[in-house]
Design an enzyme around this catalytic site. Structure first.
Site, PDB file in Angstrom:
ATOM      1  N   PRO A 155      -4.409   6.261  -0.794  1.00 57.56           N
ATOM      2  CA  PRO A 155      -3.373   6.921  -0.013  1.00 57.56           C
ATOM      3  C   PRO A 155      -3.878   7.998   0.944  1.00 57.56           C
ATOM      4  CG  PRO A 155      -3.218   7.521  -2.336  1.00 57.56           C
ATOM      5  CD  PRO A 155      -4.175   6.379  -2.240  1.00 57.56           C
ATOM      6  N   ARG A 165     -14.013  21.779  -4.872  1.00 52.14           N
ATOM      7  CA  ARG A 165     -12.683  22.085  -4.333  1.00 52.14           C
ATOM      8  C   ARG A 165     -11.742  22.582  -5.443  1.00 52.14           C
ATOM      9  NH1 ARG A 165     -10.543  17.379  -0.775  1.00 52.14           N
ATOM     10  NH2 ARG A 165      -9.075  19.030  -0.197  1.00 52.14           N
TER      11      ARG A 165
HETATM   12  C1  DQA Z   1     -10.654  12.359  -1.179  1.00 51.31           C
HETATM   13  C2  DQA Z   1     -10.550  13.541  -2.158  1.00 51.31           C
HETATM   14  C3  DQA Z   1      -9.249  13.501  -2.933  1.00 51.31           C
HETATM   15  O1  DQA Z   1      -9.159  14.620  -3.801  1.00 51.31           O
HETATM   16  C4  DQA Z   1      -8.067  13.547  -1.972  1.00 51.31           C
HETATM   17  O2  DQA Z   1      -6.857  13.427  -2.696  1.00 51.31           O
HETATM   18  C5  DQA Z   1      -8.166  12.528  -0.895  1.00 51.31           C
HETATM   19  C6  DQA Z   1      -9.459  12.287  -0.253  1.00 51.31           C
HETATM   20  C7  DQA Z   1     -11.922  12.427  -0.298  1.00 51.31           C
HETATM   21  O3  DQA Z   1     -12.286  11.412   0.269  1.00 51.31           O
HETATM   22  O4  DQA Z   1     -12.515  13.503  -0.164  1.00 51.31           O
HETATM   23  O5  DQA Z   1      -7.161  11.969  -0.456  1.00 51.31           O
HETATM   24  O6  DQA Z   1     -10.733  11.160  -1.942  1.00 51.31           O
END
Ligand code: DQA
Length: 148
Positions: free
Chosen positions: A9, A107
Site C-alpha cells: 500500500p 524510525r
Molecule cells: C516502507 C516502510 C513502512 O514502514 C511504510 O509503512 C511504507 C514504506 C519503506 O519502503 O520504507 O509504506 O515499507
C-alpha cells in the site's frame, strides 16, 4: 530465473508521498530501472502493486502456480502487522527478500518490527530506491547458490 517484484500500500504514491522520507522517484521510474537490470541479466519478471492485503496474498499464491523462482517484496505498512502475508510467503515457500526504501529500524517504534522478515531469506532497508536493486541482487546470489 523468474523474479516477481511486489509492492504494498501507498508505494504507488512514491514521488509525491513524504519525499523527505521516501525520495522523489516514482514507483514507475524505480520499476523501469529494475526492469532494465532484470532484462540485462536474462530474467523473466512481473511487477505488481496493490493497496489491498487480499490482492497481495492472491499474487503471492499465484507465484506458486507460475513457478516463480524468487520474490522481492516491499509490504509497506503491512510489514508491521500482516500475519496473513507472512503465512502466504511461508505457504508458497519461494525465496523472498523484503525491501524498504527507508531505514525502518531508525524510525518510529512501530516500524522496527517486521512480521514478514521471518518468512524471508533477508531484508534490505534504508537505501532509498536502491534497496530494490540490492534486494534483486541478493536474491540472484541466493538463487545461484541454491542451483549450484
Ligand atoms: C516502507 C516502510 C513502512 O514502514 C511504510 O509503512 C511504507 C514504506 C519503506 O519502503 O520504507 O509504506 O515499507
Amino acid at each position: 530465473m523468474k523474479i516477481w517484484i511486489i509492492n504494498g500500500p501507498n508505494i504507488n504514491l512514491l514521488g509525491t508521498r513524504e519525499p523527505d522520507v521516501y525520495g522523489h522517484e516514482t514507483m514507475e521510474s524505480i520499476n523501469r530501472q529494475i526492469q532494465t537490470y532484470l532484462t540485462d541479466h536474462g530474467h523473466l519478471y512481473d511487477f505488481f502493486q496493490s493497496n489491498s492485503e487480499g490482492a497481495l496474498i492472491d499474487k503471492i499464491q499465484e507465484a506458486l502456480n507460475e513457478q516463480v523462482d524468487g520474490i522481492v517484496i516491499n509490504p509497506a505498512a503491512y510489514t508491521h502487522y500482516s500475519y496473513a502475508i507472512h503465512d502466504a510467503l511461508k505457504s508458497v515457500s519461494i525465496p523472498t527478500v523484503e525491501v524498504h526504501l527507508s531505514a525502518i529500524h531508525s524510525r518510529e517504534a512501530f516500524r522496527k518490527d517486521s512480521v514478514i522478515a521471518p518468512a524471508c531469506i533477508g531484508q534490505v532497508s534504508g537505501f532509498g530506491s536502491a534497496s530494490y536493486l540490492l534486494g534483486v541482487q541478493a536474491l540472484e546470489l541466493h538463487l545461484s547458490k541454491e542451483n549450484a
